[in-house]
Design a protein around this motif. Sequence first.
Motif, PDB file in Angstrom:
ATOM      1  N   LEU A 178     -11.076  14.538   2.422  1.00  0.00           N
ATOM      2  CA  LEU A 178     -10.349  13.881   1.337  1.00  0.00           C
ATOM      3  C   LEU A 178     -11.344  13.590   0.229  1.00  0.00           C
ATOM      4  O   LEU A 178     -12.360  12.929   0.460  1.00  0.00           O
ATOM      5  CB  LEU A 178      -9.711  12.566   1.810  1.00  0.00           C
ATOM      6  N   SER A 179     -11.084  14.084  -0.966  1.00  0.00           N
ATOM      7  CA  SER A 179     -12.002  13.871  -2.072  1.00  0.00           C
ATOM      8  C   SER A 179     -11.823  12.463  -2.638  1.00  0.00           C
ATOM      9  O   SER A 179     -10.847  11.775  -2.370  1.00  0.00           O
ATOM     10  CB  SER A 179     -11.750  14.915  -3.167  1.00  0.00           C
ATOM     11  N   GLY A 180     -12.792  12.052  -3.459  1.00  0.00           N
ATOM     12  CA  GLY A 180     -12.686  10.787  -4.153  1.00  0.00           C
ATOM     13  C   GLY A 180     -13.759   9.793  -3.752  1.00  0.00           C
ATOM     14  O   GLY A 180     -14.094   9.660  -2.573  1.00  0.00           O
ATOM     15  N   SER A 181     -14.294   9.083  -4.748  1.00  0.00           N
ATOM     16  CA  SER A 181     -15.256   8.011  -4.495  1.00  0.00           C
ATOM     17  C   SER A 181     -14.501   6.699  -4.346  1.00  0.00           C
ATOM     18  O   SER A 181     -14.659   5.753  -5.129  1.00  0.00           O
ATOM     19  CB  SER A 181     -16.265   7.937  -5.646  1.00  0.00           C
ATOM     20  N   ASN A 182     -13.655   6.655  -3.337  1.00  0.00           N
ATOM     21  CA  ASN A 182     -12.805   5.495  -3.108  1.00  0.00           C
ATOM     22  C   ASN A 182     -12.831   5.144  -1.624  1.00  0.00           C
ATOM     23  O   ASN A 182     -13.614   5.691  -0.858  1.00  0.00           O
ATOM     24  CB  ASN A 182     -11.376   5.774  -3.591  1.00  0.00           C
ATOM     25  N   MET A 212       0.837  -1.190   0.000  1.00  0.00           N
ATOM     26  CA  MET A 212       0.000   0.000   0.000  1.00  0.00           C
ATOM     27  C   MET A 212       0.875   1.245   0.000  1.00  0.00           C
ATOM     28  O   MET A 212       1.909   1.284   0.656  1.00  0.00           O
ATOM     29  CB  MET A 212      -0.913   0.005   1.222  1.00  0.00           C
ATOM     30  N   SER A 213       0.417   2.279  -0.715  1.00  0.00           N
ATOM     31  CA  SER A 213       1.211   3.494  -0.810  1.00  0.00           C
ATOM     32  C   SER A 213       0.293   4.708  -0.873  1.00  0.00           C
ATOM     33  O   SER A 213      -0.737   4.693  -1.564  1.00  0.00           O
ATOM     34  CB  SER A 213       2.094   3.458  -2.058  1.00  0.00           C
ATOM     35  N   PHE A 214       0.686   5.754  -0.134  1.00  0.00           N
ATOM     36  CA  PHE A 214      -0.082   6.999  -0.074  1.00  0.00           C
ATOM     37  C   PHE A 214       0.922   8.147  -0.065  1.00  0.00           C
ATOM     38  O   PHE A 214       1.780   8.219   0.813  1.00  0.00           O
ATOM     39  CB  PHE A 214      -0.929   7.007   1.202  1.00  0.00           C
ATOM     40  N   SER A 215       0.831   9.055  -1.038  1.00  0.00           N
ATOM     41  CA  SER A 215       1.754  10.187  -1.127  1.00  0.00           C
ATOM     42  C   SER A 215       0.959  11.481  -1.170  1.00  0.00           C
ATOM     43  O   SER A 215      -0.173  11.513  -1.670  1.00  0.00           O
ATOM     44  CB  SER A 215       2.631  10.071  -2.375  1.00  0.00           C
ATOM     45  N   TYR A 216       1.555  12.560  -0.654  1.00  0.00           N
ATOM     46  CA  TYR A 216       0.814  13.815  -0.567  1.00  0.00           C
ATOM     47  C   TYR A 216       1.756  15.013  -0.628  1.00  0.00           C
ATOM     48  O   TYR A 216       2.924  14.954  -0.254  1.00  0.00           O
ATOM     49  CB  TYR A 216      -0.003  13.871   0.727  1.00  0.00           C
ATOM     50  N   LEU A 217       1.204  16.111  -1.126  1.00  0.00           N
ATOM     51  CA  LEU A 217       1.883  17.403  -1.170  1.00  0.00           C
ATOM     52  C   LEU A 217       0.927  18.420  -0.572  1.00  0.00           C
ATOM     53  O   LEU A 217      -0.201  18.581  -1.050  1.00  0.00           O
ATOM     54  CB  LEU A 217       2.247  17.783  -2.600  1.00  0.00           C
ATOM     55  N   LEU A 268      -4.690   0.324  -1.644  1.00  0.00           N
ATOM     56  CA  LEU A 268      -5.144   1.131  -0.512  1.00  0.00           C
ATOM     57  C   LEU A 268      -6.518   1.744  -0.760  1.00  0.00           C
ATOM     58  O   LEU A 268      -7.397   1.702   0.111  1.00  0.00           O
ATOM     59  CB  LEU A 268      -4.123   2.236  -0.234  1.00  0.00           C
ATOM     60  N   ALA A 269      -6.714   2.319  -1.944  1.00  0.00           N
ATOM     61  CA  ALA A 269      -7.941   3.077  -2.211  1.00  0.00           C
ATOM     62  C   ALA A 269      -9.002   2.285  -2.963  1.00  0.00           C
ATOM     63  O   ALA A 269     -10.111   2.770  -3.144  1.00  0.00           O
ATOM     64  CB  ALA A 269      -7.595   4.339  -3.001  1.00  0.00           C
ATOM     65  N   GLY A 270      -8.683   1.059  -3.413  1.00  0.00           N
ATOM     66  CA  GLY A 270      -9.616   0.279  -4.218  1.00  0.00           C
ATOM     67  C   GLY A 270      -9.324   0.395  -5.700  1.00  0.00           C
ATOM     68  O   GLY A 270      -9.611  -0.501  -6.473  1.00  0.00           O
TER      69      GLY A 270
END
Length: 227
Positions: A180-184, A124-129, A153-155
């Motif tokens: 957090l936006s997104g339909s995930n 699983m991986s999650f990156s952000y700025l 992670l997000a589907g």
Amino acid sequence: MLLTVLAANLPAKERADAGQHKKPVRNMPEIDATDVGTIDIEQETNIFASAAVANISANYGLAAGWDLGLSLLNGQFVSTAVPSVPFQPDVMLSVEKHWLAQDTQLIAGTQSGLGMLTQATLFMSFSYLEYQRHLPDWDTDVDTGLYYANAALAGFQSVGVHLNIEAPMFEKLRINGDYLSGSNALGAATVKLLYPVVGDWRLGLGVQRPNVYTGDHWVGLVGIYWH
């Protein structure tokens, strides 16, 4: 690399079956800078209608604006539907860089590790700025940013936006709103109240509404934070 390929090609239904006793809602990683040589600890529990899920993180402050972190996330420890469900947390390592300038900062971070499901272990991986602005006249912090999460992670591979604001209410009580936006599996809106209980400890109480309905319209949140 092999785990990444497997995660990307694992059918959606198989991922759902593998994680059928785990809840998808997760909380945004802590992005505040940790003082050099100190440790910040956060423990948040998501309370669902038939389960409770633990998220605990420890961050260590290094020189030059670097933070290192270790997290055990999404660990289900109570379930009325499946009493014998294993804990199986996601084990995540994080690296974060802060560029500070007076009342503003730019934050770049990544959080990666293994998701331990019943039928598979996935990368699983999650990156952000993030851009954070402190408004001293109102003692308010405003964060805006972008995130990327992989399919495990997000589907599905997801890119979205993140918004956060923390402001005082009265006396020592503060309110924090996070989106957090997104339909995930990550997308959600969270509102919580924060109050310093003793010393360096803060208590948080709130609710979280997932963007996608997965059995719970609302999720309770109880947090304990030590800075």
